[in-house]
Every structure is written in structure tokens, then in C-alpha cells.
Design a protein around this motif. Structure first.
Motif, PDB file in Angstrom:
ATOM      1  N   GLN A  33      -4.598  -2.494   3.446  1.00 40.74           N
ATOM      2  CA  GLN A  33      -3.305  -2.314   2.778  1.00 40.74           C
ATOM      3  C   GLN A  33      -3.449  -1.972   1.305  1.00 40.74           C
ATOM      4  N   HIS A  34      -4.468  -2.523   0.637  1.00 38.22           N
ATOM      5  CA  HIS A  34      -4.634  -2.201  -0.778  1.00 38.22           C
ATOM      6  C   HIS A  34      -5.274  -0.830  -0.981  1.00 38.22           C
ATOM      7  N   ASN A  49       0.695   0.972  -2.231  1.00 35.87           N
ATOM      8  CA  ASN A  49       0.960   0.364  -3.521  1.00 35.87           C
ATOM      9  C   ASN A  49       2.346  -0.269  -3.470  1.00 35.87           C
ATOM     10  N   ARG A  50       2.818  -0.793  -4.586  1.00 38.58           N
ATOM     11  CA  ARG A  50       4.039  -1.595  -4.524  1.00 38.58           C
ATOM     12  C   ARG A  50       5.282  -0.798  -4.153  1.00 38.58           C
ATOM     13  N   LEU A  66       0.723  -6.122  -3.515  1.00 46.07           N
ATOM     14  CA  LEU A  66       0.410  -4.730  -3.804  1.00 46.07           C
ATOM     15  C   LEU A  66       0.779  -4.404  -5.239  1.00 46.07           C
ATOM     16  N   LYS A  67      -0.049  -3.604  -5.885  1.00 48.74           N
ATOM     17  CA  LYS A  67       0.129  -3.292  -7.299  1.00 48.74           C
ATOM     18  C   LYS A  67       0.573  -1.845  -7.507  1.00 48.74           C
ATOM     19  N   HIS A  97      -3.578   1.237  -9.885  1.00 46.33           N
ATOM     20  CA  HIS A  97      -4.546   0.268  -9.388  1.00 46.33           C
ATOM     21  C   HIS A  97      -5.052   0.666  -8.002  1.00 46.33           C
ATOM     22  N   GLN A  98      -4.130   1.142  -7.167  1.00 44.57           N
ATOM     23  CA  GLN A  98      -4.540   1.641  -5.846  1.00 44.57           C
ATOM     24  C   GLN A  98      -5.569   2.756  -5.991  1.00 44.57           C
ATOM     25  N   HIS A 154     -10.250  -9.462  -1.614  1.00 43.54           N
ATOM     26  CA  HIS A 154      -9.073  -8.578  -1.593  1.00 43.54           C
ATOM     27  C   HIS A 154      -8.700  -8.087  -2.994  1.00 43.54           C
ATOM     28  N   THR A 179      -7.325  -6.132  -6.055  1.00 48.29           N
ATOM     29  CA  THR A 179      -6.055  -5.400  -6.073  1.00 48.29           C
ATOM     30  C   THR A 179      -5.792  -4.633  -7.355  1.00 48.29           C
ATOM     31  N   THR A 180      -6.656  -4.745  -8.350  1.00 45.87           N
ATOM     32  CA  THR A 180      -6.355  -4.137  -9.645  1.00 45.87           C
ATOM     33  C   THR A 180      -7.533  -3.335 -10.188  1.00 45.87           C
TER      34      THR A 180
END
Length: 345
Positions: A199-200, A204-205, A223-224, A228-229, A175, A177-178
């Protein structure tokens, strides 16, 4: 515009089924679409040995529909007490396909995880020797490290050194995320890979925090930022074979998610492949979906690609607000959202 999309049957390379009565709902939801799934071992107690993996596999198969052609691919959970002999036994079992490193306290049921990833080099050596992949929840857990920086710090503090010292070890950064995680995978050869969740890819956040806290978008790693997304999206859309499908579908009861201290996890299994298809369609890249979903994962795990197929149809439907999973009410990820692709009957 094509109204159907037929793909080689995909596999899910990162999945949580849970245990007990919940298997009656989680296993059929995945088996309806996916031929195989890497099953996470963070139960209570965790699946730490080949013997426990076999018992868990038997419970999963008992919950699978009789008509389903489905195979769970088991994983053992690394602890400070795991021995090289445990890894040798798991590798020889014929049912274990990886070993999961959870830093202690990183996520759901991870308290038995590894306290110091730098202190188990004898286990990485055994995994390399027996050609069993190391599957990573790549985050540090110290309270002074910002939650949005924990993947990057894990890579800098531990993962670069592990990769260098064990060049023949297959490693999956689960997973991812970054941008840092993406660049780590891209900087190494074919024995380094990452799974990517819906979701990633799609959020995003802001989707977690803007306009109120949205508990059903809360997962770990969290989430970032959008930058990053975008890095994750670009890696997947490039067709790089080191990035492949792993939903990290993680079921929790509605009252455990919508709580003062809500659980981390997105239960995406009921709509996983339509959601991925929606993402690829939005980026005019449906031609890239089959390799991401059906080819890159088996190739990395050195398993044959599936020989049968699934079909999606371009038909809008709404993900249900609630589902019953073994007598427990759950809210699927993206509940109430209209999705333009659905699985053909």
C-alpha cells in the motif's frame, strides 16, 4: 513480453496473523506463497516472552495446511517490564527472530507498548549483545504531533540516537512511509533496513481521502503525501538491499473496518505477490522483484535463501470482494480491482 515469471520463493518480513479461529484463514493465505514470515506479536495479551512465542507458534503451525512448507518466525513484544533476561531467553530459544517496539498507543493492540523509547536503553543493549534485531513501529504518539509527521519526529527524537549508541544492533524500520525514513536507512550501514508494504508503494493519502474516506486503505502508519510515496518507490526500484518485502498484512472484520471508528490495517495477504509484481511491472522493473522479495530479507536476517520457487502468470483476475477468514467476513486490500499477474496453480 514474458507470460510467466518464476522467482525464488519469497518471504514476508512483516505480517499479522491474529489468533484463534482467524488463523484458519490467515495462515493458509500466506503459506500458499511465502516460505517464511516474521509474525507480529501484538495479540491480546501480547507475545512478550519466548514461552508465549512458542505457544503462539504451535497455534500457527496447527492452522497451516499439511502440504505447506511454511515456517513462522516469531517476535517478542517489548514492554516497560521486559528485562534483559527475557531477551536473552528469546535469543536462545531458536524460534524468536526479533523484538518489536510499539510505542504505547501507536496502533492495534499497542496499549502495552513502550511509553518512552529513550527509557529502555538497557533492552537495546541486550538486543545488540544477543544479536536479536530491533523491529520498530517508528512513530511518536503524542496528540499534539500531527499524524502525518509522527514517523519523522520518532526518527529525530529517538532513532538517530539509538542508531548511534548501538552500532552493532540490527534495526528494521518497519513499513517505512516517509522520505525521512528512507533517508535514515540510506544514511546508515547494512545493519539498518526497512520493510515496504504494497500500500505504501502503490498509494498515497489521496487514495485514502479524495472522493470520500476509503476505510480499506486506512493503515498505520498512515499513507503520506505523494512525495513520500515517490521516495519509497525510488528506493525499492534502485535495488538497494536495505529495502525488502514486508506486507504488514493486517486482517480486520469488514464491520470493524467500515465503522464510525474503523480499524487500521490492510489485509493484503490474499494477493500480496501479484500486487508487488504489478508495481514492478508498471515501472518496467520486473528484474528487480526477485531480490526485493526473496533475497534481501533473508540476507539481513542471516538466514539461507529459499531453494524452491513460485511462478506468476500474466493473466488478469479480480481480487474478490470478500473472503471468509475463520468465519469472519473480511474485505481484502484492493478488493474488486483487476490485477494483471496471478499465482500459477
Amino acid at each position: 513480453m514474458s507470460q510467466t515469471l518464476t522467482l525464488t520463493r519469497p518471504d514476508d518480513w512483516h505480517l499479522h496473523f491474529r489468533d484463534g479461529e482467524q488463523l484458519r484463514g490467515t495462515v493458509p493465505a500466506t503459506a500458499a506463497t511465502f516460505r517464511r514470515a516474521i509474525v507480529m506479536p501484538n495479540l491480546t495479551p501480547p507475545v512478550t516472552t519466548a514461552e508465549r512465542a512458542l505457544a503462539y507458534r504451535q497455534r500457527i503451525m496447527a492452522a497451516a495446511p499439511a502440504e505447506a512448507d511454511f515456517e513462522p518466525l516469531m517476535v517478542i513484544y517489548l514492554t516497560d517490564a521486559t528485562s534483559p533476561a527475557d531477551i536473552a531467553e528469546a535469543a536462545a530459544s531458536g524460534i524468536v527472530y526479533g523484538a518489536k517496539l510499539y510505542p504505547a498507543g501507536a496502533t492495534t493492540n499497542s496499549d502495552s507498548g513502550v511509553r518512552d523509547p529513550a527509557a529502555i536503553y538497557h533492552l537495546y543493549e541486550a538486543l545488540e549483545k544477543h544479536d536479536l534485531p530491533l523491529l520498530l513501529h517508528g512513530e511518536v504518539t503524542e496528540s499534539e504531533i500531527d499524524i502525518f509527521d509522527r514517523e519523522k519526529v520518532f526518527i529525530d527524537r529517538y532513532l538517530n540516537d539509538i542508531r548511534e549508541k548501538f552500532p552493532a544492533l540490527r534495526i528494521v524500520l518497519e513499513h517505512v512511509t516517509t522520505r525521512d525514513g528512507i533517508e535514515f536507512v540510506q544514511a546508515h550501514q547494512r545493519l539498518t533496513a526497512a520493510t515496504v508494504t504494497p500500500q505504501h508503494l502503490m498509494m498515497n493519502r489521496n487514495d485514502l481521502l479524495v472522493g470520500g474516506v476509503r476505510p480499506h486503505n486506512y493503515c498505520l502508519p498512515i499513507l503520506k503525501r505523494r512525495e513520500h510515496q515517490l521516495a519509497i518507490q525510488q528506493a525499492v526500484l534502485s535495488g538497494d538491499s536495505r529495502f525488502f518485502l514486508g506486507t504488514d498484512s493486517a486482517p480486520h472484520a469488514q464491520d470493524k473496518k467500515e465503522a464510525a471508528c474503523g480499524c487500521a490495517g490492510c489485509y493484503s495477504a490474499p494477493a500480496a505477490l501479484p500486487l508487488y509484481a504489478t508495481f514492478f511491472d508498471q515501472h518496467n522493473a520486473l528484474d528487480k522483484l526477485e531480490a526485493f522479495a526473496s533475497f534481501f530479507g533473508p540476507d539481513f536476517y542471516r538466514l539461507p535463501r529459499n531453494s524452491d520457487s513460485v511462478t506468476l502468470i500474466r493473466e488478469s483476475w479480480i481480487i474478490p470482494a470478500h473472503v471468509d477468514v475463520g468465519g469472519v467476513t473480511m474485505v481484502p486490500w484492493q478488493a474488486g480491482i483487476e490485477v494483471p499477474w496471478k499465482m500459477a496453480d
